[in-house]
Design an enzyme around this catalytic site. Sequence first.
Site: not given
Ligand code: BV8
Length: 229
Positions: A56, A59, A92-93, A109, A117, A177-178, A220
């Site tokens: 982090y 980043r 996004n962060v 997020h 802290c 977002t994916s 975008a």
């Molecule tokens: C929670 C911070 C409970 C970190 C992040 C099984 C099934 C369902 C869910 C789960 C499961 N097992 C576990 C879970 C829950 C889990 C989850 O979803 N896991 C997934 C992997 C299955 N989720 C959690 O743990 C969450 N917490 O569920 O708590 C709860 C829920 C609700 C209420 C109470 C309690 C917490 C998740 C947060 C994790 N932290 N980020 C950091 O940044 O380092 S996640 C991280 O990935 C991002 O923050 C973002 O949210 C996530 C997805 O990333 P994207 O932003 O979509 O980026 P990505 O690269 O994936 O995609 C980019 C897209 O952009 C692509 O589609 C691409 O085509 C497109 N693109 C690229 N270039 C462009 C473009 N589009 C337009 N223009 C361009 N130029």
Amino acid sequence: MKDIRNIVILTGAGISAESGLATFRGPEGLWEGHRVEDVATPEAFVRDPALVQKFYDERRANLRLVEPNGAHRALARLDSEWPGDLLIVTQNVDDLHERAGAKRVLHMHGELKSAWCLACDGRIPWVGTLSEGQACTDCGVAGRLRPDIVWFGEIPYGMDRIDRALMRADLFVSIGTSGAVYPAAGLVQTARYAGARTLEMNLEPSLGSHFFHESRTGPAGALVPDWVE
Ligand code: BV8
């Protein structure tokens, strides 16, 4: 946009890609350098805090080298001119929405420019590194600061506020977002349940494209300014 009053916009890493910030799941994505389990879970932080802090710190430092792009600026313009409710829910962060001038932003997020802290549970603005055991500027305790980032398994910020905004929304727009991570990926379903129109703008169809009334594919930086105009 006729008879649209209240808007919720969800953004993901794709909106910052044209600013030079890596996405997570692309070929050279952020996670490419690391396994999610090694840098973005509470267990990883307990197991190897130095590795997580360094991931982090890098980043956070990188934020100084990038600028908002046309998509961030178009959303900021919409935010400043839109008379109804508008909420930019970002996964996004980074701080690019704010640096483009957007005000109504919710980081579900967490944020790189904030530290949490574990001694006083306070959130404090932070721009430097966190890996030298620095002291909290609120309580003064050293060595208890972690990134203010929602890791996998942790509860996202602002879910009540997001749900309230979705239940009143006439339009839900998802940008860059994916649709891989919940609950962010499920917001479109809540919006549809509430009767909102739903629009996706992404470089390619996301995992949730079938939930959207309309899906536009492209960068975008081109799609968002056209849509805002
Ligand atoms: C929670 C911070 C409970 C970190 C992040 C099984 C099934 C369902 C869910 C789960 C499961 N097992 C576990 C879970 C829950 C889990 C989850 O979803 N896991 C997934 C992997 C299955 N989720 C959690 O743990 C969450 N917490 O569920 O708590 C709860 C829920 C609700 C209420 C109470 C309690 C917490 C998740 C947060 C994790 N932290 N980020 C950091 O940044 O380092 S996640 C991280 O990935 C991002 O923050 C973002 O949210 C996530 C997805 O990333 P994207 O932003 O979509 O980026 P990505 O690269 O994936 O995609 C980019 C897209 O952009 C692509 O589609 C691409 O085509 C497109 N693109 C690229 N270039 C462009 C473009 N589009 C337009 N223009 C361009 N130029």
